[in-house]
Design a protein around this motif. Sequence first.
Motif, PDB file in Angstrom:
ATOM      1  N   ILE A  70       0.747  -1.269   0.098  1.00  0.00           N
ATOM      2  CA  ILE A  70       0.083   0.030  -0.140  1.00  0.00           C
ATOM      3  C   ILE A  70       0.867   1.310   0.084  1.00  0.00           C
ATOM      4  CG2 ILE A  70      -1.677   1.349   1.371  1.00  0.00           C
ATOM      5  CD1 ILE A  70      -2.795  -1.084   0.025  1.00  0.00           C
ATOM      6  N   LEU A  71       1.978   1.162   0.785  1.00  0.00           N
ATOM      7  CA  LEU A  71       2.903   2.575   0.846  1.00  0.00           C
ATOM      8  C   LEU A  71       3.496   2.691  -0.528  1.00  0.00           C
ATOM      9  CD1 LEU A  71       4.352   2.173   4.359  1.00  0.00           C
ATOM     10  CD2 LEU A  71       2.539   3.551   3.606  1.00  0.00           C
ATOM     11  N   LYS A  72       3.794   1.866  -1.323  1.00  0.00           N
ATOM     12  CA  LYS A  72       4.376   1.919  -2.679  1.00  0.00           C
ATOM     13  C   LYS A  72       3.388   2.583  -3.501  1.00  0.00           C
ATOM     14  CE  LYS A  72       6.625  -0.299  -6.493  1.00  0.00           C
ATOM     15  NZ  LYS A  72       7.081  -1.540  -6.787  1.00  0.00           N
ATOM     16  N   ARG A  73       2.328   1.860  -3.602  1.00  0.00           N
ATOM     17  CA  ARG A  73       1.150   2.423  -4.389  1.00  0.00           C
ATOM     18  C   ARG A  73       0.517   3.849  -3.981  1.00  0.00           C
ATOM     19  NH1 ARG A  73      -3.060  -2.284  -3.464  1.00  0.00           N
ATOM     20  NH2 ARG A  73      -4.544  -0.572  -3.731  1.00  0.00           N
ATOM     21  N   ALA A  74       0.663   4.086  -2.716  1.00  0.00           N
ATOM     22  CA  ALA A  74       0.184   5.492  -2.321  1.00  0.00           C
ATOM     23  C   ALA A  74       1.211   6.612  -2.761  1.00  0.00           C
ATOM     24  CB  ALA A  74       0.234   5.542  -0.980  1.00  0.00           C
ATOM     25  N   GLN A  75       2.476   6.056  -2.969  1.00  0.00           N
ATOM     26  CA  GLN A  75       3.550   7.147  -3.483  1.00  0.00           C
ATOM     27  C   GLN A  75       3.407   7.101  -4.839  1.00  0.00           C
ATOM     28  OE1 GLN A  75       7.625   6.736  -1.385  1.00  0.00           O
ATOM     29  NE2 GLN A  75       6.631   4.780  -0.994  1.00  0.00           N
ATOM     30  N   GLU A  76       3.112   6.019  -5.607  1.00  0.00           N
ATOM     31  CA  GLU A  76       3.017   6.057  -7.261  1.00  0.00           C
ATOM     32  C   GLU A  76       1.860   6.836  -7.613  1.00  0.00           C
ATOM     33  OE1 GLU A  76       5.038   1.596  -8.016  1.00  0.00           O
ATOM     34  OE2 GLU A  76       2.804   1.859  -7.880  1.00  0.00           O
ATOM     35  N   SER A  77       0.724   6.869  -6.725  1.00  0.00           N
ATOM     36  CA  SER A  77      -0.678   7.667  -7.058  1.00  0.00           C
ATOM     37  C   SER A  77      -0.451   9.122  -6.786  1.00  0.00           C
ATOM     38  CB  SER A  77      -1.721   7.034  -6.565  1.00  0.00           C
ATOM     39  OG  SER A  77      -1.708   7.503  -5.094  1.00  0.00           O
ATOM     40  N   GLY A  78       0.556   9.500  -6.010  1.00  0.00           N
ATOM     41  CA  GLY A  78       0.804  10.916  -5.457  1.00  0.00           C
ATOM     42  C   GLY A  78       0.030  11.213  -4.426  1.00  0.00           C
ATOM     43  N   ALA A  79      -0.447  10.284  -3.520  1.00  0.00           N
ATOM     44  CA  ALA A  79      -1.148  10.492  -2.504  1.00  0.00           C
ATOM     45  C   ALA A  79      -0.074  10.919  -1.316  1.00  0.00           C
ATOM     46  CB  ALA A  79      -2.083   9.446  -1.944  1.00  0.00           C
ATOM     47  N   VAL A  80       1.235  10.414  -1.147  1.00  0.00           N
ATOM     48  CA  VAL A  80       1.890  10.838  -0.217  1.00  0.00           C
ATOM     49  C   VAL A  80       3.320  10.759  -0.811  1.00  0.00           C
ATOM     50  CG1 VAL A  80       2.267   8.272   0.388  1.00  0.00           C
ATOM     51  CG2 VAL A  80       2.684  10.136   2.204  1.00  0.00           C
ATOM     52  N   SER A  81       4.302  11.658  -0.310  1.00  0.00           N
ATOM     53  CA  SER A  81       5.845  11.473  -0.463  1.00  0.00           C
ATOM     54  C   SER A  81       6.368  11.298   0.745  1.00  0.00           C
ATOM     55  CB  SER A  81       6.176  13.020  -1.075  1.00  0.00           C
ATOM     56  OG  SER A  81       7.643  12.981  -0.963  1.00  0.00           O
ATOM     57  N   LEU A  82       7.259  10.004   0.642  1.00  0.00           N
ATOM     58  CA  LEU A  82       7.662   9.542   1.768  1.00  0.00           C
ATOM     59  C   LEU A  82       9.378   9.747   1.509  1.00  0.00           C
ATOM     60  CD1 LEU A  82       6.120   6.033   2.146  1.00  0.00           C
ATOM     61  CD2 LEU A  82       5.868   8.282   3.572  1.00  0.00           C
ATOM     62  N   THR A  83       9.920  10.438   2.365  1.00  0.00           N
ATOM     63  CA  THR A  83      11.383  10.814   2.333  1.00  0.00           C
ATOM     64  C   THR A  83      12.351  10.330   3.731  1.00  0.00           C
ATOM     65  OG1 THR A  83      11.377  13.014   3.180  1.00  0.00           O
ATOM     66  CG2 THR A  83      11.373  12.533   0.777  1.00  0.00           C
ATOM     67  N   VAL A  84      13.417   9.747   3.637  1.00  0.00           N
ATOM     68  CA  VAL A  84      14.162   9.387   4.778  1.00  0.00           C
ATOM     69  C   VAL A  84      15.453  10.006   4.694  1.00  0.00           C
ATOM     70  CG1 VAL A  84      14.777   7.488   6.135  1.00  0.00           C
ATOM     71  CG2 VAL A  84      12.850   6.982   4.715  1.00  0.00           C
ATOM     72  N   ARG A  85      15.863  10.945   5.828  1.00  0.00           N
ATOM     73  CA  ARG A  85      17.164  11.429   5.864  1.00  0.00           C
ATOM     74  C   ARG A  85      17.850  10.930   6.970  1.00  0.00           C
ATOM     75  NH1 ARG A  85      17.084  16.591   3.599  1.00  0.00           N
ATOM     76  NH2 ARG A  85      19.379  16.564   4.057  1.00  0.00           N
TER      77      ARG A  85
END
Length: 244
Positions: free
Chosen positions: A21-36
């Motif tokens: 789900i998290l991958k699909r959510a990013q692909e759809s533009g619903a969320v941007s996930l970044t790790v620093r």
Amino acid sequence: MNISVLSIFPEMFGGVFNASILKRAQESGAVSLTVRDFREFATDKHHKVDDYPYGGGAGMVLKPEPLFRAVENLTEGHSPRIILMCPQGERFTQKKAEELAQEDDLIFLCGHYEGYDERIREHLITDEISIGDFVLTGGELAAMTVIDSVVRLLPGVLGNEESPALDSFSTGFLEHPHYTRPADFRGMKVPDVLLSGNHAEIERWREEQSLRRTLERRPDLLGEAELTGRQKEVLRKLGWQEED
């Protein structure tokens, strides 16, 4: 939604953020996930983010400078919720997930070692969250749990808009049992009502099963719920006694 995570072990997030789900959510533009990696923001040549506690004691404590600098870098021009993952924090619930899902920007701070310099708690964060009364080696796994819980509530992420509304805890009760094909598996049969096609009866059965499961497994939830007259009647038949 934009979600940023600060961790000294960013590699831990790859498998979780790049699947399901998290991958699909990013692909759809619903969320941007970044790790620093907040070691980037350490000021010494060794990129040191922890030090011995003043006053002595076991373990190492995360220094304030790297996390302050990292957060200031991420928040330039806006004011997101800044969440510290810590066993001393507020117990995470579905209600909290629904609250966070209304935000546009979230930052998660994941610590390791003995703890955080107290100035991080006092002057940097907006929320302090715990996923339970136990201690992990770091905040990464806890942050993944919270992020998954929040992202699945964003519009369009699950595909069926009714799904999150009917989840356990979203209604105040545990969710009713589910069945699928075959109708008869090794003599274990699906309840007749679910095969009847009578949608009103099905909804009544589901509500009753939800109440039964909540009473059996999490009766504490009933004390917090606003029960209808019908729900009280169903619960009384199941042996529930209303508190004065």
